[in-house]
Design a protein around this motif. Structure first.
Motif, PDB file in Angstrom:
ATOM      1  N   ILE B 189       0.853  -1.193   0.000  1.00  0.00           N
ATOM      2  CA  ILE B 189       0.000   0.000   0.000  1.00  0.00           C
ATOM      3  C   ILE B 189       0.891   1.246   0.000  1.00  0.00           C
ATOM      4  N   ALA B 190       0.499   2.250  -0.768  1.00  0.00           N
ATOM      5  CA  ALA B 190       1.211   3.531  -0.706  1.00  0.00           C
ATOM      6  C   ALA B 190       0.203   4.657  -0.500  1.00  0.00           C
ATOM      7  N   THR B 191       0.645   5.697   0.177  1.00  0.00           N
ATOM      8  CA  THR B 191      -0.224   6.858   0.404  1.00  0.00           C
ATOM      9  C   THR B 191       0.620   8.134   0.387  1.00  0.00           C
ATOM     10  N   ASN B 192      -0.046   9.253   0.138  1.00  0.00           N
ATOM     11  CA  ASN B 192       0.634  10.548   0.241  1.00  0.00           C
ATOM     12  C   ASN B 192       0.347  11.233   1.582  1.00  0.00           C
ATOM     13  N   ALA B 193      -0.321  10.509   2.495  1.00  0.00           N
ATOM     14  CA  ALA B 193      -0.714  11.115   3.778  1.00  0.00           C
ATOM     15  C   ALA B 193       0.490  11.353   4.674  1.00  0.00           C
ATOM     16  N   VAL B 228       2.440  -4.090   3.626  1.00  0.00           N
ATOM     17  CA  VAL B 228       3.347  -2.962   3.822  1.00  0.00           C
ATOM     18  C   VAL B 228       2.608  -1.671   3.485  1.00  0.00           C
ATOM     19  N   LEU B 229       2.780  -0.670   4.310  1.00  0.00           N
ATOM     20  CA  LEU B 229       2.205   0.652   4.046  1.00  0.00           C
ATOM     21  C   LEU B 229       3.341   1.660   3.919  1.00  0.00           C
ATOM     22  N   LEU B 230       3.411   2.300   2.745  1.00  0.00           N
ATOM     23  CA  LEU B 230       4.472   3.272   2.452  1.00  0.00           C
ATOM     24  C   LEU B 230       3.863   4.667   2.358  1.00  0.00           C
ATOM     25  N   SER B 231       4.545   5.664   2.873  1.00  0.00           N
ATOM     26  CA  SER B 231       4.004   7.023   2.770  1.00  0.00           C
ATOM     27  C   SER B 231       5.033   8.006   2.215  1.00  0.00           C
TER      28      SER B 231
END
Lengths: 392, 392
Positions: B189-193, B228-231
């Motif tokens: 998972i990727a986010t711009n938060a 996985v969560l990437l920001s």
């Protein structure tokens, strides 16, 4: 009187017949003794206990563990049937008691089959008419009784063990919806051993924990499963010897159930060795034997080892991968956290055996446990996809 | 830059390609950002954690949750491969880091596929040559990346959710060996938060508990599963809003995984309402969704209700059958410990729907939980019987 089986025990008679709950097949079983039998039982721990279990529990209490008969039907589980289900189970006992001139609470009642449909009491009543004259002590009577409790089983299940004049014999049904706590199927056991209610109950609990409660066909627990132990109180025996003999019988019948499980063709025996506690060993063995992926790998004869390890690692019990050693049918396969170089020819030959023995050494302690199970096939899915056409 | 997906987030590029671990199909995925990404993860709780998980955990720690790439392969799980497995996973990160001129610990590594076989490092090395030039930010690059992590999945899984300029996107693989604690599959998972490591980790744990950890395909837990969560830390958002959005994404991707499970064609949603605690509701919903007999009944469109109740009653949690109410696709089926009189035509019409919604009201408290699953078919057994020919 037979030489083996329930009817080889003094005073016990049986019958098995067709009363119309199943198409053509036998569906009604009686075990009877004119003299009172000491009775103990273990029942499913399921919250949705079927009506006959609730009634049998009540009768065991009311009769102070002193009964004369077991009445069992297949084809209808009388489970999730509300108050009517209880009334129907009670009435079945009452009619039978009246026919045999015994007390209602001297009758235990069991059902197995489809859940949620009311018991067709007209058929039960018709079936119970003049039932006394149909009871008998021949091998045929007992074989019919063993047949009439079956559901999707292929073979009737009868086991006798004996030692110095002490006999323990049983008839049982298994097949699907089999997972412990308690009891995994119907099993009616009789013995001539002279023991107290407390001794019989303790022995049955211990034996069940080492057999039926370590048996998994599909991980699904039934609403109806029960094991009953009846005693004619004839012969003295040391409790310890009786315990061994009873456990032997329960393990034998569990093996027969696993071998004849729905759609299965292979037996799986998982032994977990050198665990910290017996409970941990039992739980880990059960985790492996219950894994659908392990079960399909046994059908396919390939891709087994990683799935065994994944199942072993998936519980809340701490396992140290670096200490684990794994053998399949005696062949060393895994140790020090990696697969060993093995003789592939021998491995694949082993995988073609009827019984796959998996031995897992945890190297964490000194306790061990064995779980029994079977492979998973397309046939299992087919049987359970189309088991109860037209039923909600 | 795409409008949706991972590559719609500033600075994130992808690739998916074939390097020879699988026959013909794509088997190698990269997610990359030249600017550092804040990274958190949840991993399988299995004791036999695969080598790449151990290496990724170490890299997360060493980089202080600040990474630049995910490297993942399918076709080989690099699990139960001992010290060599760890060295191979480390080397994969090192080669990639060298190609991209970043640090080794800025690379997370993942594998999925067959257990117990060493990673063919020659193919990995060949695949990593001049990899930088192959990265891209188009939809095709991302679609290829989503494809290259699949195993027995039929469809690639991509989900994007967004709100006021905040984006969360992911690619995922699922299919078999899917059961909670944690994580049930690969999901990147990727986010711009813009949120702290602690906030991201807490959000991911909560979202996973309500989605991946309530998802069961076959009750089997994998050695490799990771989320996985990437920001990119670009846009401010209230933590509460981010939590909702992330949970929405995780539930959506869990649903996609259940829908595309091995051999399945039907989605099962089990909601347990009015339980004493949320944990009890979750455990009971999981018990129903995981039952092989419930799953085959959904395939067969018959005999479902008794099996749901048997599964519900089989746990150690106390359930009162007299209080339980059961609805299937909105139709009332069971209450007061018995089956209700229902419109059979409507029931069977409901059973033909693509999604079977089971609602169980315990009437014991105020907490609820939903579990997701699928039906069990002969196809599942076939896939898993012949998944890994020639492997131990």
């Amino acid at each position: 009187m037979s030489e083996l089986g329930l009817t080889s025990i003094n005073g016990i008679s049986c019958l098995g017949k067709h009363i119309g709950l199943k198409k053509k097949k036998k569906d009604f079983t009686i075990i009877f003794s004119a003299k009172p039998l000491t009775a103990v039982a273990v029942f499913t721990t399921n919250a949705f206990k079927a009506a006959p279990i609730l009634v049998s529990k009540k009768h065991l209490k009311k009769s102070k563990n002193c009964v004369k008969a077991i009445v069992a039907n297949s084809g209808n589980a009388n489970a999730c049937t509300g108050l009517q289900g209880i009334l129907d189970a009670e009435e079945t006992c009452a009619i039978f008691a009246n026919e045999l001139k015994i007390k209602k609470e001297e009758v235990l009642v069991f059902s197995t089959g489809v859940i949620g449909t009311a018991l067709p009491m007209d058929k039960i009543k018709q079936g119970l008419k003049k039932i006394k004259s149909q009871l008998g002590t021949t091998y045929v009577h007992e074989f019919n009784a063993a047949q009439a409790i079956l559901t999707t089983d292929n073979k009737p299940k009868q086991v006798t063990v004996q030692q110095n004049g002490i006999k323990i014999a049983c008839i049982a049904k298994g097949s699907g919806m089999i997972n412990p706590n308690m009891a995994t199927m119907l099993c009616f056991i009789a013995t001539n051993a002279k023991l107290s209610v407390a001794e019989l109950q303790k022995s049955l609990n211990l034996a069940a924990n080492q057999s039926f409660n370590q048996l998994s066909v599909d991980g699904c627990q039934s609403t109806n499963d029960s094991v009953v132990l009846l005693s004619t109180q004839e012969k003295q025996i040391e409790l310890e010897n009786f315990q061994k003999l009873l456990t032997e019988l329960c393990v034998k019948v569990s093996t027969k159930i696993a071998e004849d499980a729905e759609g299965a063709g292979k037996l799986m025996e998982v032994k977990v060795k050198n665990a910290k506690t017996q409970k941990q060993a039992a739980l880990l063995a059960k985790a492996v034997v219950s894994s659908d992926l392990v079960k399909t790998a046994i059908t396919g004869k390939t891709g087994l080892v990683g799935r065994i390890l994944a199942a072993l690692g998936s519980t809340f019990i701490k396992v140290n991968p670096a200490k684990v050693k794994l053998l399949i049918n005696g062949q060393k396969i895994f140790s020090h956290n990696q697969f060993l170089k093995v003789d592939y020819f021998l491995f694949h030959k082993n995988m073609h055996k009827k019984c796959i023995q998996i031995e897992i050494n945890l190297n964490q302690g000194k306790k061990e446990s064995v779980a029994l199970g079977c492979n998973l096939t397309k046939k299992y899915v087919e049987i359970n996809t189309f088991y109860a056409p037209g039923v909600l």
